[in-house]
Each structure stands twice: as C-alpha cells, then as structure tokens.
Design a protein around this motif. Structure first.
Motif, PDB file in Angstrom:
ATOM      1  N   VAL A 460       0.858  -1.189   0.000  1.00 51.15           N
ATOM      2  CA  VAL A 460       0.000   0.000   0.000  1.00 51.15           C
ATOM      3  C   VAL A 460       0.888   1.231   0.000  1.00 51.15           C
ATOM      4  CG1 VAL A 460      -1.713   1.323   1.292  1.00 51.15           C
ATOM      5  CG2 VAL A 460      -1.864  -1.171   1.212  1.00 51.15           C
ATOM      6  N   VAL A 461       0.586   2.179  -0.859  1.00 54.23           N
ATOM      7  CA  VAL A 461       1.317   3.439  -0.882  1.00 54.23           C
ATOM      8  C   VAL A 461       0.349   4.561  -0.525  1.00 54.23           C
ATOM      9  CG1 VAL A 461       0.925   3.790  -3.369  1.00 54.23           C
ATOM     10  CG2 VAL A 461       2.807   4.984  -2.225  1.00 54.23           C
ATOM     11  N   LEU A 462       0.793   5.434   0.364  1.00 53.86           N
ATOM     12  CA  LEU A 462      -0.003   6.578   0.793  1.00 53.86           C
ATOM     13  C   LEU A 462       0.556   7.832   0.142  1.00 53.86           C
ATOM     14  CD1 LEU A 462      -0.260   5.785   4.616  1.00 53.86           C
ATOM     15  CD2 LEU A 462      -1.844   5.131   2.803  1.00 53.86           C
ATOM     16  N   MET A 463      -0.320   8.596  -0.501  1.00 55.45           N
ATOM     17  CA  MET A 463       0.079   9.822  -1.180  1.00 55.45           C
ATOM     18  C   MET A 463      -0.419  11.023  -0.388  1.00 55.45           C
ATOM     19  SD  MET A 463       1.654   8.489  -3.703  1.00 55.45           S
ATOM     20  CE  MET A 463       2.007   9.975  -4.655  1.00 55.45           C
ATOM     21  N   LEU A 464       0.364  12.092  -0.405  1.00 53.98           N
ATOM     22  CA  LEU A 464       0.045  13.288   0.356  1.00 53.98           C
ATOM     23  C   LEU A 464      -0.525  14.382  -0.536  1.00 53.98           C
ATOM     24  CD1 LEU A 464       0.199  14.837   3.061  1.00 53.98           C
ATOM     25  CD2 LEU A 464       2.519  15.506   2.437  1.00 53.98           C
ATOM     26  N   ASP A 465      -1.758  14.783  -0.249  1.00 53.23           N
ATOM     27  CA  ASP A 465      -2.430  15.945  -0.859  1.00 53.23           C
ATOM     28  C   ASP A 465      -2.828  15.770  -2.325  1.00 53.23           C
ATOM     29  OD1 ASP A 465      -2.474  17.483   1.472  1.00 53.23           O
ATOM     30  OD2 ASP A 465      -0.463  18.248   1.103  1.00 53.23           O
ATOM     31  N   LYS A 466      -2.066  15.016  -3.118  1.00 52.20           N
ATOM     32  CA  LYS A 466      -2.415  14.811  -4.518  1.00 52.20           C
ATOM     33  C   LYS A 466      -2.484  13.327  -4.824  1.00 52.20           C
ATOM     34  CE  LYS A 466      -0.868  18.931  -7.025  1.00 52.20           C
ATOM     35  NZ  LYS A 466      -0.049  19.398  -8.167  1.00 52.20           N
ATOM     36  N   PRO A 467      -3.386  12.920  -5.733  1.00 53.02           N
ATOM     37  CA  PRO A 467      -3.454  11.504  -6.097  1.00 53.02           C
ATOM     38  C   PRO A 467      -2.220  11.055  -6.866  1.00 53.02           C
ATOM     39  CG  PRO A 467      -4.969  12.803  -7.441  1.00 53.02           C
ATOM     40  CD  PRO A 467      -4.441  13.717  -6.386  1.00 53.02           C
ATOM     41  N   LEU A 468      -2.076   9.751  -6.995  1.00 55.39           N
ATOM     42  CA  LEU A 468      -0.902   9.155  -7.622  1.00 55.39           C
ATOM     43  C   LEU A 468      -0.741   9.585  -9.070  1.00 55.39           C
ATOM     44  CD1 LEU A 468       1.410   7.133  -7.018  1.00 55.39           C
ATOM     45  CD2 LEU A 468      -0.073   5.329  -7.887  1.00 55.39           C
ATOM     46  N   ASP A 469      -1.867   9.680  -9.802  1.00 49.63           N
ATOM     47  CA  ASP A 469      -1.770  10.012 -11.219  1.00 49.63           C
ATOM     48  C   ASP A 469      -1.414  11.471 -11.464  1.00 49.63           C
ATOM     49  OD1 ASP A 469      -4.118  11.123 -10.396  1.00 49.63           O
ATOM     50  OD2 ASP A 469      -5.398  10.099 -11.858  1.00 49.63           O
ATOM     51  N   GLU A 470      -1.355  12.275 -10.401  1.00 46.06           N
ATOM     52  CA  GLU A 470      -0.937  13.666 -10.540  1.00 46.06           C
ATOM     53  C   GLU A 470       0.448  13.883  -9.946  1.00 46.06           C
ATOM     54  OE1 GLU A 470      -3.769  16.471  -9.186  1.00 46.06           O
ATOM     55  OE2 GLU A 470      -5.409  15.616 -10.340  1.00 46.06           O
ATOM     56  N   GLN A 471       1.169  12.778  -9.782  1.00 45.67           N
ATOM     57  CA  GLN A 471       2.529  12.834  -9.269  1.00 45.67           C
ATOM     58  C   GLN A 471       2.594  13.534  -7.924  1.00 45.67           C
ATOM     59  OE1 GLN A 471       4.833  14.619 -12.431  1.00 45.67           O
ATOM     60  NE2 GLN A 471       4.887  12.736 -13.603  1.00 45.67           N
ATOM     61  N   GLY A 472       1.691  13.105  -7.036  1.00 41.83           N
ATOM     62  CA  GLY A 472       1.699  13.642  -5.694  1.00 41.83           C
ATOM     63  C   GLY A 472       2.921  13.174  -4.913  1.00 41.83           C
ATOM     64  N   THR A 473       3.057  13.665  -3.705  1.00 36.20           N
ATOM     65  CA  THR A 473       4.202  13.327  -2.864  1.00 36.20           C
ATOM     66  C   THR A 473       3.947  12.023  -2.124  1.00 36.20           C
ATOM     67  OG1 THR A 473       4.670  15.675  -2.534  1.00 36.20           O
ATOM     68  CG2 THR A 473       5.672  14.128  -0.985  1.00 36.20           C
ATOM     69  N   PRO A 474       4.799  10.984  -2.325  1.00 34.14           N
ATOM     70  CA  PRO A 474       4.620   9.747  -1.557  1.00 34.14           C
ATOM     71  C   PRO A 474       4.841  10.019  -0.078  1.00 34.14           C
ATOM     72  CG  PRO A 474       6.060   9.405  -3.459  1.00 34.14           C
ATOM     73  CD  PRO A 474       5.890  10.876  -3.305  1.00 34.14           C
ATOM     74  N   LEU A 475       3.936   9.556   0.746  1.00 37.19           N
ATOM     75  CA  LEU A 475       4.022   9.757   2.183  1.00 37.19           C
ATOM     76  C   LEU A 475       4.607   8.533   2.870  1.00 37.19           C
ATOM     77  CD1 LEU A 475       3.327  11.673   4.558  1.00 37.19           C
ATOM     78  CD2 LEU A 475       1.103  10.536   4.677  1.00 37.19           C
ATOM     79  N   LEU A 476       4.027   7.365   2.586  1.00 41.88           N
ATOM     80  CA  LEU A 476       4.496   6.116   3.178  1.00 41.88           C
ATOM     81  C   LEU A 476       4.261   4.973   2.209  1.00 41.88           C
ATOM     82  CD1 LEU A 476       3.042   6.318   6.822  1.00 41.88           C
ATOM     83  CD2 LEU A 476       5.455   6.485   6.202  1.00 41.88           C
ATOM     84  N   SER A 477       5.082   3.944   2.315  1.00 38.06           N
ATOM     85  CA  SER A 477       4.863   2.691   1.603  1.00 38.06           C
ATOM     86  C   SER A 477       4.931   1.582   2.638  1.00 38.06           C
ATOM     87  CB  SER A 477       5.932   2.484   0.523  1.00 38.06           C
ATOM     88  OG  SER A 477       5.750   1.234  -0.114  1.00 38.06           O
ATOM     89  N   LEU A 478       3.908   0.758   2.723  1.00 36.85           N
ATOM     90  CA  LEU A 478       3.864  -0.273   3.746  1.00 36.85           C
ATOM     91  C   LEU A 478       3.119  -1.491   3.236  1.00 36.85           C
ATOM     92  CD1 LEU A 478       1.174   0.788   6.333  1.00 36.85           C
ATOM     93  CD2 LEU A 478       1.836   2.283   4.505  1.00 36.85           C
TER      94      LEU A 478
END
Length: 657
Positions: A460-478
C-alpha cells in the motif's frame, strides 16, 4: 463574481488593478505595478467596507463575500479555496489603503444570497489562511470562467466568458507560473509574488467534482509553489453569526446519463463515512472525515436539525433515503457534505420506480452495496446491504431513527423488503479490494487484499495531498500484513491490515488529504474511503507545574509536548484539573510525544515489551504491557507482534530506546 474596474489609458494614463475580472472584452491596457504588500507580522482583523463600516474579517465579512461571489454549485472544497482567495484580496487591501469597496470593482458582500452553514464552515476551516509568494501577500485574482468547463481536464474553452484571464499553473513554479493579465506583469519576466495567476470559479467546481481538495484547486491556478500561510488570530473578535436557513437549490435537474460508475468498495466507503451522525428527517449530508457534529436526536425529527451544532457550524444528518441516495451518488456525483440538490428520492421512488437502480429477481442476488427497501401506506424504510450472517440476519448501514441515528448493525429484514441494485456498479470480483478506514493524528490504517492471491500481502502506498496520477508526494509505503480476522470469509488468520503512525511532517496545523493505493500486477488502485482529510496541530514545548504522569492541577497546554497533545483532545485537562482520565490518556498519545515519560516499576514479562514475540504478553506483567494492551487488545490475546513492539516504543509507560 468579482470584476476588475478598468480605466482607459487615454483618459487616466494608468490602469488601477483592484479586483479580479475584466469588463473590457478584447481590450488590453498597460498596468503599472501596485505597491508591494509584505506578509503581515501582526494580526489582520478588520476591514473597512465602503458604505457599510468596519467589519471583522472572519465573522462579519468573508462569509457574506463567498456567499455572493462563489458559484451556487460550489461544495465545501471549492468554498474553502474561494475563502482563501477572498481573504488574500482582503488582506492586500487592509494592509494597503485600509478599505475595500462593496461591488464588482472589488468584492461583493451585499447580495440577495445570505451565507449558509456551508459558507460559515468554509471560512472557519480556513481561518486566517491567505496566499503568499516571495514574502508578499498574493493578490488572488478570480473570475467566473467558462460556465461549460468539464472533466477530465477542467480547462475552460478560450471562447468562454472571461476565460482569457484564467491561468492554468498546475505543476508550475517560479518564473514558469503564468501571471494573469488582470495584474501587473514585470516586463523582465521575473517572479512577482503579488501576481501568481487567476482562478476560475466554474473550473474550481469542476475540480472538486473530480475529487480535488481546496489545496489542489489553489495550486491548479496559482502554481505548485504558492504558499498558504496562516495569520495570527485576533483577540476579542465577535462570535460568529448564526447562519440563516439555506435557500432551495436552483441547480437544474440532472439529465439522463448523469450517473457515473462506482465500485462496491466506493459505495461501502461512503456508507462508513456517514456512520455516527444523527437521523435528520429530510436531510442527507455529513462530513466524510468523521462525525465532527454527530449530536443526538430528541423528540420529533421535524426540527431544522436533530443535533446541537456549534454557533455558525454545519448541520449534519440524514434520513434513510437521503443516506442511500448520497452513498449511491445518484442521480449524479455529489460531495456528501452537500445536500443532494433538487432531485430527492424517497422510499416511494426506491420501491416502485426504476431510475438509477433496478429491482433484483431475488435476495440471493444481493451483493455488498445493494439495498433493500419497503414502502406501505403507513411509511417505508431503506437500508444498504453488506452481507448475510449465519443467523439469517443481515449486516446493514442505515439511518434508522431519532433514537438510533445512522449506524452499522445486524438486523432482521422481513419479506416486505425488496432487493434493488444501483446501476453502473463495477463489481470487480477478482480485483484488489480494500479501504482507507482511518486517517487521524493517531494512526493511518485500513486493509487491502487481492482475492486472486489471498495468501499474498499487498503493498500500500499513501500519497500526500495529490493523487498518484498527478505525481503527488509519496508519504508512506507499507505492507498490508497485520491480522484482520474480520476480513476472513471462511475463517483463518487473514493478514490484510495496514497501520502506520502519521509522519511528523503532518504536524503542521494544515489540513492534508491522504490517498491510499494498492500496488500490484494490474497497476495502482485507489482504495475505498480515499481520500481522507486530517489536520494535526504542531506540538509545543515548555515546563509543567507537575509531571503529566500524576494527577494534580490543570496544566498549561504549552508547558510540554505531551501536555499539548492531551489538552488538544481533552481541553478539561488544561481548564479544570489534570485527573485520572488525563493520565490514562498518556498511554495512547500519538507519535513519540510522551514516549517513556512515565516508564518504571518491576516487570515479569516473558520478553521485552519493546521486542516482537510469538506469544502474547499478560497485561499484569508490567505497567508497559498493560498500557499497550489497553490500546491494542490483540497484543495480550493473540500475539505480541511488531505492531505491539512499536506501540511500546511510543508509549509513556514503556522504557524503550
């Protein structure tokens, strides 16, 4: 809509830029640089409005501005973006000449539309926030833009009204940001912090309807490097005014085909977000980030709201049909924090008509996210179905009554209940499933599973403020490898859960949106319940009158990092007394704010509480084990795993390095 007062250069020699949109279509004028307004070091509390007088910005001015200026179709995220833009203009004028006009040459605050609860909420949730760049207050230009702006791009046609003033700066920064023709543009091409573009109000609604947050909207028009700063609070500000009753929506009736596809995870995710709210006869809206004002119903449900909302706060709640309509997003996509609009379905519609749903042949066809409804001359009811139990009862989501509110429960459903299914449901039986269940300052958690490979833990990857398809900032990968027995259909262990502590970077006092995705062979998939919003205040430091580990007088919330977290959730600990409830809360304070603060005492545990083990520890073997197990019973009933060890590392009653 704000309009720019343009002055013909031949008459005045210069053009004064004092607002957001233009009146001379096709005419361009040279604009001279206005005085620079630097970021304020003192609170900005009042503004003098021509013809009205001096008003408090937050409580007496801005709610009326966004009620008049924003699109009637605007939801909460659009209104929050509008509030920040309008506040930026207000700060610029207040710090400059000290006054602002009430009209299309500045900002309109006097119109036939009065602020609703949603307008007050947008101002409250963005209190004192304004736009800035390069140390200057950014003049947040905005215009109506193209009325036919549509997804997926949400970019208006160049032929649209005032569209040529709108700027699209998503992903741009520095000198690459396009400035709007409404403001001064340096001929050298250098960066000018007061002009960072212009927002389209119609486009903002389009962006919100596609799932964007208010920060997404602001960056879309003003650039990725636009800063949202929070000014100082104002002492002695008047209390917020009570909102007047919201007028009936004037939105057009949706045309056929407005319904959009949904997955069953999306349906269930919306249903879960409405749990805990009051039953409100005729209502149908709630805050998807959590029951901020759940309240309680008393007596008849015909009052304006069945709960106690704070002054100027929102009124949340739903009846049974309003709840299902919102969860099914029928007849069109609609943020659940808004009313459904002019089309309102009742149990009569759900039972005897086929619009955005159809009747199933039998109950055997029911799947999670379907519904069961009945209607007689004396009344009716509808519930959202999740699954059958061995007892013959069904687990359902429903807004049941004044007494029970909106809840998830097992109940019997008589033969009068008819099964129905929403149209355009994407079953995805073999696709990855999961949900972002919690996004708080204490934890980010949920589950993810691959039905085709149930033995494999998903990433699971958590993105910060922007979705993945908008090249948001990765927050965590777990990895989703925490035991979740509730997700086992045929018994077993089912290691599908994921849990993480919010990183310290989120402790900035700014609302953030968290998007959760699974990553597998089929590509990333957004989990149900995403995105969720959380806001974590920064910790404070200092010295306390006594240890937070013992009972005593009320503590200053600023005396210690730990005390600040306790009092954020339990204000009475810093207002009345630091009692047993305050000391007990130390065991579950998020992050490492209180880690090891109260550690001590003998231990008879079979292994260190700070290390994972194959067997559970007993809650009586140490104060550390007892504190951890109060938060996570799994650690003392099943296994002291790595999650338990990590919880010990952060616990006030555990001495871990």
């Amino acid at each position: 809509m704000k309009r720019l007062a343009l002055f013909v250069a031949l008459l005045l020699g210069v053009v004064s830029v004092s607002a957001c949109s233009g009146s001379g279509e096709g005419e361009e004028f040279e604009r001279l640089q206005e005085a620079e307004v630097k970021v304020p070091s003192q609170p900005v509390c009042n503004i003098t409005v021509t013809g009205t007088g001096t008003l408090d910005i937050e409580n007496e001015y801005l709610p009326f501005v966004i009620a008049c200026e924003a699109s009637g179709a605007a939801g909460l995220e659009t209104l929050k973006a509008q509030a920040i833009a309008a506040r930026s203009v207000t700060y610029y004028e207040a710090l400059g000449k000290g006054s602002i006009c009430d009209g299309q040459g500045c900002q309109v605050m006097s119109c036939s539309r009065k602020p609703s609860a949603l307008h007050y909420q947008a101002v409250k949730e963005t209190a004192h926030q304004y736009l800035s760049h390069s140390g200057l207050v950014t003049y947040a230009f905005y215009v109506s833009g193209d009325a036919n702006t549509s997804q997926p791009s949400c970019i208006g046609s160049p032929k649209g009204a005032l569209e040529h003033y709108v700027t699209y700066n998503d992903g741009k920064s520095g000198a690459s940001v396009q400035m709007t023709k409404l403001g001064y543009i340096p001929k050298s091409g250098s960066v000018f912090g007061q002009n960072r573009g212009c927002m389209s109000q119609n486009g903002a609604v389009c962006l919100e309807n596609s799932g964007k947050s208010y920060m997404d909207i602001l960056r879309f028009y003003y650039g990725s490097d636009i800063q949202v700063l929070t000014g100082q609070t104002c002492a002695g500000a008047p209390p917020p005014k009570q909102p007047e009753a919201e007028s009936a929506s004037q939105e057009p009736v949706p045309s056929s085909g407005a319904l959009e596809p949904m997955t069953r995870d999306e349906i269930i995710g919306l249903a879960k977000s409405g749990m805990g709210y009051s039953y409100w006869w005729g209502g149908g809206r709630w805050d998807p980030s959590g029951p901020t004002y759940p309240g309680k119903c008393n007596g008849a449900c015909l009052q304006p709201s069945c709960h106690d909302a704070s002054p100027g706060g929102p009124e949340w709640g739903a009846d049974c049909s309003g709840f299902v309509q919102q969860v099914w997003q029928a007849p069109r996509p609609n943020p659940v924090n808004r009313t459904a609009g002019p089309v309102r379905y009742s149990t009569q519609n759900f039972r005897y008509e086929e619009k955005d749903w159809f009747k199933l042949a039998s109950r055997d066809e029911l799947k999670r996210g379907d519904a069961l409804v009945y209607r007689t001359k004396s009344g009716g009811h509808i519930v959202l179905f999740e699954k059958w139990l061995n007892s013959g009862k069904a687990m359902v989501y429903e807004c049941a009554s004044c007494k029970r509110g909106c809840l998830y429960r097992a109940r019997s459903l008589g033969a009068k209940y008819v099964p129905i299914r929403r149209k355009l449901v994407n079953d995805e039986d073999n696709a990855p499933k999961g949900e972002l269940e919690t996004a708080s300052c204490e934890e980010i958690s949920g589950y993810a599973m691959d039905p085709a490979h149930p033995e494999t833990s998903m990433n699971v990857v958590l993105m910060l403020d922007k979705p993945l398809d908008e090249q948001g900032t990765p927050l965590l990968s777990l990895d989703a490898n925490h035991k979740r027995p509730d997700k086992c259909e045929n018994g077993g262990d089912c290691f599908y859960g994921f849990i993480a502590l919010p990183p310290a970077q989120l402790q900035d006092g700014i609302p953030h949106r968290i998007y959760a995705y699974t990553r597998g062979a089929g590509g990333p998939k957004l989990l149900g319940g995403s995105p969720r919003t959380l806001k974590c205040d920064p910790p404070s430091v200092g010295s306390c009158a006594h240890s937070p580990c013992v009972e005593g007088e009320a503590l200053d919330s600023k005396c210690d990092t730990c005390a600040s977290w306790i009092c954020l959730e339990m204000p009475e600990c810093c207002n009345s007394a630091w009692d047993s409830k305050c000391t007990e809360r130390l065991a579950t304070v998020p992050g490492r704010a209180c880690a090891g603060l109260c550690a001590g005492g003998p231990s008879s545990c079979s292994h260190s509480e700070c290390q994972a083990g194959d067997v559970p520890l007993t809650s009586t073997c140490s104060s550390c084990a007892d504190a951890v197990c109060q938060r996570d019973k799994f650690c003392c009933t099943h296994k002291w795993d790595v999650i338990c060890a990590r919880e010990a590392e952060e616990n006030a009653y555990c001495a871990c390095n």
